[in-house]
Design an enzyme around this catalytic site. Structure first.
Site, PDB file in Angstrom:
ATOM      1  N   LYS A  29       0.822  -1.210   0.000  1.00 51.46           N
ATOM      2  CA  LYS A  29       0.000   0.000   0.000  1.00 51.46           C
ATOM      3  C   LYS A  29       0.856   1.260   0.000  1.00 51.46           C
ATOM      4  CE  LYS A  29      -2.330  -0.877   3.808  1.00 51.46           C
ATOM      5  NZ  LYS A  29      -1.681  -2.129   4.219  1.00 51.46           N
ATOM      6  N   ARG A 104      -9.196   1.420   8.537  1.00 46.51           N
ATOM      7  CA  ARG A 104      -8.825   0.036   8.827  1.00 46.51           C
ATOM      8  C   ARG A 104      -9.971  -0.709   9.499  1.00 46.51           C
ATOM      9  NH1 ARG A 104      -3.043   1.066   9.164  1.00 46.51           N
ATOM     10  NH2 ARG A 104      -1.807  -0.801   9.509  1.00 46.51           N
ATOM     11  N   ARG A 140      11.654  -6.376   5.048  1.00 45.43           N
ATOM     12  CA  ARG A 140      11.358  -5.031   4.524  1.00 45.43           C
ATOM     13  C   ARG A 140      12.191  -3.936   5.179  1.00 45.43           C
ATOM     14  NH1 ARG A 140       5.292  -2.482   4.524  1.00 45.43           N
ATOM     15  NH2 ARG A 140       5.503  -2.502   6.787  1.00 45.43           N
ATOM     16  N   ARG A 169      11.625  -0.559  10.034  1.00 49.29           N
ATOM     17  CA  ARG A 169      10.549  -0.123  10.925  1.00 49.29           C
ATOM     18  C   ARG A 169      10.557  -0.935  12.205  1.00 49.29           C
ATOM     19  NH1 ARG A 169       4.893   0.546   7.810  1.00 49.29           N
ATOM     20  NH2 ARG A 169       4.223  -0.272   9.816  1.00 49.29           N
ATOM     21  N   ARG A 180       0.013  -7.683  13.984  1.00 49.63           N
ATOM     22  CA  ARG A 180      -0.567  -6.773  12.983  1.00 49.63           C
ATOM     23  C   ARG A 180      -1.428  -7.554  11.999  1.00 49.63           C
ATOM     24  NH1 ARG A 180       4.512  -4.450  10.708  1.00 49.63           N
ATOM     25  NH2 ARG A 180       3.202  -3.239   9.331  1.00 49.63           N
TER      26      ARG A 180
HETATM   27  P1  AMP Z   1       1.041   1.084   8.954  1.00 50.67           P
HETATM   28  O1  AMP Z   1       2.238   1.905   8.618  1.00 50.67           O
HETATM   29  O2  AMP Z   1      -0.167   1.441   8.117  1.00 50.67           O
HETATM   30  O3  AMP Z   1       1.319  -0.406   8.963  1.00 50.67           O
HETATM   31  O4  AMP Z   1       0.637   1.469  10.460  1.00 50.67           O
HETATM   32  C1  AMP Z   1       1.528   1.253  11.528  1.00 50.67           C
HETATM   33  C2  AMP Z   1       0.757   1.207  12.845  1.00 50.67           C
HETATM   34  O5  AMP Z   1       0.071   2.456  13.062  1.00 50.67           O
HETATM   35  C3  AMP Z   1      -0.340   0.151  12.897  1.00 50.67           C
HETATM   36  O6  AMP Z   1       0.160  -1.131  13.262  1.00 50.67           O
HETATM   37  C4  AMP Z   1      -1.264   0.750  13.951  1.00 50.67           C
HETATM   38  O7  AMP Z   1      -0.728   0.571  15.248  1.00 50.67           O
HETATM   39  C5  AMP Z   1      -1.205   2.236  13.656  1.00 50.67           C
HETATM   40  N1  AMP Z   1      -2.249   2.658  12.681  1.00 50.67           N
HETATM   41  C6  AMP Z   1      -2.034   3.183  11.437  1.00 50.67           C
HETATM   42  N2  AMP Z   1      -3.200   3.451  10.822  1.00 50.67           N
HETATM   43  C7  AMP Z   1      -4.173   3.091  11.690  1.00 50.67           C
HETATM   44  C8  AMP Z   1      -5.598   3.091  11.632  1.00 50.67           C
HETATM   45  N3  AMP Z   1      -6.257   3.513  10.531  1.00 50.67           N
HETATM   46  N4  AMP Z   1      -6.282   2.635  12.713  1.00 50.67           N
HETATM   47  C9  AMP Z   1      -5.647   2.211  13.810  1.00 50.67           C
HETATM   48  N5  AMP Z   1      -4.312   2.157  13.937  1.00 50.67           N
HETATM   49  C10 AMP Z   1      -3.567   2.595  12.883  1.00 50.67           C
END
Ligand code: AMP
Length: 231
Positions: A29, A104, A140, A169, A180
Protein backbone atom coordinates in the site's frame (compact mmCIF):
# COMPACT_ATOMS: atom_id res chain seq x y z
CA UNK A 1 -34.05 6.75 -6.86
CA UNK A 2 -35.44 8.17 -3.61
CA UNK A 3 -33.83 10.87 -1.42
CA UNK A 4 -32.12 8.50 1.01
CA UNK A 5 -30.41 6.59 -1.82
CA UNK A 6 -29.06 9.86 -3.21
CA UNK A 7 -27.39 10.60 0.15
CA UNK A 8 -25.79 7.16 0.35
CA UNK A 9 -22.03 7.46 -0.42
CA UNK A 10 -22.28 4.06 -2.10
CA UNK A 11 -24.35 5.74 -4.82
CA UNK A 12 -22.39 8.96 -5.23
CA UNK A 13 -19.95 9.32 -8.14
CA UNK A 14 -16.41 9.48 -6.68
CA UNK A 15 -14.27 12.60 -6.77
CA UNK A 16 -11.47 12.01 -9.34
CA UNK A 17 -8.64 11.52 -6.89
CA UNK A 18 -10.18 10.48 -3.60
CA UNK A 19 -8.61 7.07 -3.41
CA UNK A 20 -8.42 4.62 -0.50
CA UNK A 21 -6.01 1.69 -0.49
CA UNK A 22 -6.80 -1.32 1.68
CA UNK A 23 -4.96 -4.59 2.13
CA UNK A 24 -2.81 -6.66 4.45
CA UNK A 25 0.23 -5.00 6.04
CA UNK A 26 2.96 -5.65 3.47
CA UNK A 27 0.61 -5.77 0.47
CA UNK A 28 2.44 -2.76 -0.98
CA UNK A 29 0.00 0.00 0.00
CA UNK A 30 2.71 2.50 0.99
CA UNK A 31 4.76 1.94 -2.15
CA UNK A 32 1.76 2.04 -4.49
CA UNK A 33 0.29 5.07 -2.71
CA UNK A 34 3.61 6.97 -3.00
CA UNK A 35 3.88 6.23 -6.72
CA UNK A 36 0.21 7.02 -7.40
CA UNK A 37 0.60 10.32 -5.53
CA UNK A 38 3.60 11.27 -7.68
CA UNK A 39 1.92 10.24 -10.93
CA UNK A 40 -1.26 12.20 -10.23
CA UNK A 41 0.12 15.03 -8.07
CA UNK A 42 -2.07 14.40 -5.05
CA UNK A 43 -0.87 13.98 -1.46
CA UNK A 44 -0.30 10.53 -0.05
CA UNK A 45 -1.82 10.42 3.41
CA UNK A 46 -0.41 7.55 5.42
CA UNK A 47 -1.74 7.30 8.98
CA UNK A 48 1.16 5.00 9.91
CA UNK A 49 3.67 7.67 8.76
CA UNK A 50 1.81 10.41 10.66
CA UNK A 51 1.75 8.33 13.86
CA UNK A 52 5.42 7.25 13.57
CA UNK A 53 6.41 10.88 13.03
CA UNK A 54 4.40 11.92 16.11
CA UNK A 55 6.11 9.19 18.18
CA UNK A 56 9.56 10.25 16.90
CA UNK A 57 8.88 13.90 17.79
CA UNK A 58 7.36 13.03 21.19
CA UNK A 59 4.19 15.06 20.61
CA UNK A 60 1.11 14.48 22.85
CA UNK A 61 -0.37 12.29 20.07
CA UNK A 62 2.92 10.38 19.82
CA UNK A 63 2.98 9.73 23.56
CA UNK A 64 -0.65 8.57 23.41
CA UNK A 65 -0.08 5.99 20.63
CA UNK A 66 3.55 4.87 21.14
CA UNK A 67 2.76 1.71 23.13
CA UNK A 68 0.04 0.63 20.69
CA UNK A 69 2.34 1.00 17.69
CA UNK A 70 5.10 -0.88 19.44
CA UNK A 71 2.71 -3.76 20.23
CA UNK A 72 1.25 -3.88 16.70
CA UNK A 73 -2.32 -3.10 17.84
CA UNK A 74 -4.73 -0.56 16.38
CA UNK A 75 -5.01 2.90 17.90
CA UNK A 76 -8.58 3.80 18.92
CA UNK A 77 -10.93 4.86 16.13
CA UNK A 78 -11.68 8.28 17.66
CA UNK A 79 -7.96 9.12 17.86
CA UNK A 80 -7.17 8.13 14.29
CA UNK A 81 -10.30 9.79 12.88
CA UNK A 82 -9.25 13.06 14.54
CA UNK A 83 -5.79 12.74 12.96
CA UNK A 84 -7.29 12.16 9.50
CA UNK A 85 -9.83 14.96 9.90
CA UNK A 86 -7.03 17.43 10.67
CA UNK A 87 -4.99 16.20 7.71
CA UNK A 88 -7.91 16.41 5.27
CA UNK A 89 -8.45 20.05 6.27
CA UNK A 90 -5.08 20.90 4.73
CA UNK A 91 -5.56 22.77 1.41
CA UNK A 92 -3.32 20.33 -0.51
CA UNK A 93 -6.21 17.83 -0.51
CA UNK A 94 -8.36 20.09 -2.73
CA UNK A 95 -7.68 17.97 -5.86
CA UNK A 96 -7.94 14.75 -3.92
CA UNK A 97 -5.69 12.36 -2.03
CA UNK A 98 -4.62 8.78 -1.73
CA UNK A 99 -5.13 7.29 1.73
CA UNK A 100 -2.79 4.54 2.89
CA UNK A 101 -3.58 2.64 6.11
CA UNK A 102 -6.88 4.39 6.81
CA UNK A 103 -9.62 3.34 7.17
CA UNK A 104 -8.82 0.04 8.83
CA UNK A 105 -12.17 -0.64 10.52
CA UNK A 106 -15.82 -0.24 9.47
CA UNK A 107 -16.42 2.61 12.00
CA UNK A 108 -13.38 4.45 10.54
CA UNK A 109 -14.82 4.05 7.03
CA UNK A 110 -18.18 5.39 8.16
CA UNK A 111 -16.37 8.34 9.78
CA UNK A 112 -14.50 8.99 6.52
CA UNK A 113 -17.80 9.08 4.61
CA UNK A 114 -19.07 11.65 7.11
CA UNK A 115 -15.86 13.74 6.85
CA UNK A 116 -16.17 13.79 3.05
CA UNK A 117 -19.78 14.94 3.26
CA UNK A 118 -21.05 12.71 0.47
CA UNK A 119 -17.99 12.81 -1.82
CA UNK A 120 -17.39 9.11 -2.34
CA UNK A 121 -14.03 7.41 -2.68
CA UNK A 122 -12.54 4.89 -5.07
CA UNK A 123 -11.54 1.91 -2.94
CA UNK A 124 -8.72 -0.31 -4.18
CA UNK A 125 -8.11 -3.59 -2.39
CA UNK A 126 -4.53 -4.81 -2.89
CA UNK A 127 -5.01 -8.56 -2.59
CA UNK A 128 -1.99 -10.67 -1.74
CA UNK A 129 -1.40 -14.19 -0.55
CA UNK A 130 -0.74 -14.19 3.24
CA UNK A 131 2.09 -16.71 2.64
CA UNK A 132 4.30 -14.07 1.01
CA UNK A 133 3.53 -11.39 3.60
CA UNK A 134 5.58 -12.67 6.53
CA UNK A 135 8.72 -13.07 4.44
CA UNK A 136 8.21 -9.68 2.84
CA UNK A 137 7.74 -7.83 6.14
CA UNK A 138 10.61 -9.56 7.92
CA UNK A 139 13.01 -8.42 5.16
CA UNK A 140 11.36 -5.03 4.52
CA UNK A 141 13.21 -1.75 4.82
CA UNK A 142 11.37 1.52 4.24
CA UNK A 143 12.62 4.75 2.68
CA UNK A 144 12.60 7.38 5.41
CA UNK A 145 11.79 10.16 2.94
CA UNK A 146 9.11 8.80 0.58
CA UNK A 147 7.88 5.58 2.20
CA UNK A 148 8.95 3.31 -0.67
CA UNK A 149 9.54 -0.25 0.57
CA UNK A 150 12.52 -2.44 -0.28
CA UNK A 151 12.11 -6.17 0.33
CA UNK A 152 14.04 -9.34 -0.39
CA UNK A 153 17.60 -8.99 -1.72
CA UNK A 154 18.69 -5.46 -0.83
CA UNK A 155 20.71 -4.20 -3.76
CA UNK A 156 21.16 -0.57 -2.69
CA UNK A 157 21.46 1.48 0.47
CA UNK A 158 19.41 4.26 -1.13
CA UNK A 159 15.85 4.53 -2.46
CA UNK A 160 15.68 4.30 -6.27
CA UNK A 161 12.74 6.76 -6.34
CA UNK A 162 14.05 9.65 -4.25
CA UNK A 163 17.56 8.83 -3.05
CA UNK A 164 16.48 8.71 0.63
CA UNK A 165 18.00 6.29 3.15
CA UNK A 166 16.30 3.02 4.15
CA UNK A 167 15.36 2.26 7.76
CA UNK A 168 13.97 -0.86 9.44
CA UNK A 169 10.55 -0.12 10.93
CA UNK A 170 10.36 -0.94 14.63
CA UNK A 171 7.16 -2.96 14.07
CA UNK A 172 8.58 -5.06 11.19
CA UNK A 173 9.67 -7.86 13.52
CA UNK A 174 8.18 -11.31 13.61
CA UNK A 175 6.05 -11.17 16.82
CA UNK A 176 4.72 -7.70 16.07
CA UNK A 177 4.04 -8.65 12.44
CA UNK A 178 1.91 -11.58 13.64
CA UNK A 179 -0.12 -9.24 15.86
CA UNK A 180 -0.57 -6.77 12.98
CA UNK A 181 -1.81 -9.59 10.75
CA UNK A 182 -4.25 -10.68 13.51
CA UNK A 183 -5.51 -7.09 13.81
CA UNK A 184 -6.08 -7.11 10.06
CA UNK A 185 -8.12 -10.34 10.10
CA UNK A 186 -10.20 -9.13 13.01
CA UNK A 187 -10.87 -5.56 11.86
CA UNK A 188 -9.87 -4.92 8.27
CA UNK A 189 -11.27 -8.05 6.62
CA UNK A 190 -14.81 -6.98 7.63
CA UNK A 191 -14.00 -3.52 6.20
CA UNK A 192 -13.08 -5.04 2.83
CA UNK A 193 -16.38 -6.98 2.82
CA UNK A 194 -18.23 -3.77 3.69
CA UNK A 195 -16.58 -1.72 0.92
CA UNK A 196 -16.84 -4.53 -1.65
CA UNK A 197 -20.55 -3.90 -2.10
CA UNK A 198 -19.86 -0.43 -3.53
CA UNK A 199 -19.70 0.28 -7.25
CA UNK A 200 -16.35 2.11 -6.91
CA UNK A 201 -14.56 -0.88 -5.33
CA UNK A 202 -11.92 -2.84 -7.25
CA UNK A 203 -9.55 -5.66 -6.33
CA UNK A 204 -5.99 -5.49 -7.69
CA UNK A 205 -3.71 -8.55 -7.65
CA UNK A 206 -0.73 -7.42 -5.56
CA UNK A 207 1.26 -10.63 -6.10
CA UNK A 208 2.50 -9.21 -9.44
CA UNK A 209 5.69 -7.18 -9.98
CA UNK A 210 5.40 -3.58 -8.70
CA UNK A 211 5.07 -1.98 -12.15
CA UNK A 212 2.21 -4.33 -13.08
CA UNK A 213 0.44 -3.59 -9.80
CA UNK A 214 0.82 0.14 -10.52
CA UNK A 215 -0.67 -0.28 -14.01
CA UNK A 216 -3.57 -2.35 -12.67
CA UNK A 217 -4.10 0.23 -9.90
CA UNK A 218 -4.38 3.11 -12.40
CA UNK A 219 -6.64 1.05 -14.66
CA UNK A 220 -8.92 0.17 -11.75
CA UNK A 221 -9.22 3.82 -10.67
CA UNK A 222 -9.89 4.87 -14.26
CA UNK A 223 -12.57 2.21 -14.62
CA UNK A 224 -14.34 3.57 -11.52
CA UNK A 225 -14.14 7.17 -12.71
CA UNK A 226 -14.85 6.76 -16.40
CA UNK A 227 -12.66 7.81 -19.36
CA UNK A 228 -10.91 11.15 -19.47
CA UNK A 229 -10.80 11.93 -15.75
CA UNK A 230 -7.19 10.95 -15.05
CA UNK A 231 -4.71 13.27 -16.75
P1 AMP B 1 1.04 1.08 8.95
O1 AMP B 1 2.24 1.91 8.62
O2 AMP B 1 -0.17 1.44 8.12
O3 AMP B 1 1.32 -0.41 8.96
O4 AMP B 1 0.64 1.47 10.46
C1 AMP B 1 1.53 1.25 11.53
C2 AMP B 1 0.76 1.21 12.84
O5 AMP B 1 0.07 2.46 13.06
C3 AMP B 1 -0.34 0.15 12.90
O6 AMP B 1 0.16 -1.13 13.26
C4 AMP B 1 -1.26 0.75 13.95
O7 AMP B 1 -0.73 0.57 15.25
C5 AMP B 1 -1.20 2.24 13.66
N1 AMP B 1 -2.25 2.66 12.68
C6 AMP B 1 -2.03 3.18 11.44
N2 AMP B 1 -3.20 3.45 10.82
C7 AMP B 1 -4.17 3.09 11.69
C8 AMP B 1 -5.60 3.09 11.63
N3 AMP B 1 -6.26 3.51 10.53
N4 AMP B 1 -6.28 2.64 12.71
C9 AMP B 1 -5.65 2.21 13.81
N5 AMP B 1 -4.31 2.16 13.94
C10 AMP B 1 -3.57 2.60 12.88
Amino acid sequence: MNGSEEQDPANVRPHPFNVVLVGLPGAGKGTQAAQFARRHRVPKISTGDILRDAVARGTPLGREVAATLEAGGLVPDDVIVRVVQERLEHPDTARGFVLDGFPRTVPQAAALDALLGGRAVVVIFLEISPDVILQRLVTRRTCESCGQADTGAHTSEYCASCGGGFVKRADDHIDVIRRRLDAYVENTQPLVDWYSRRPAFRTVDANQPLADVARAFDAAVLECLGPGEIP
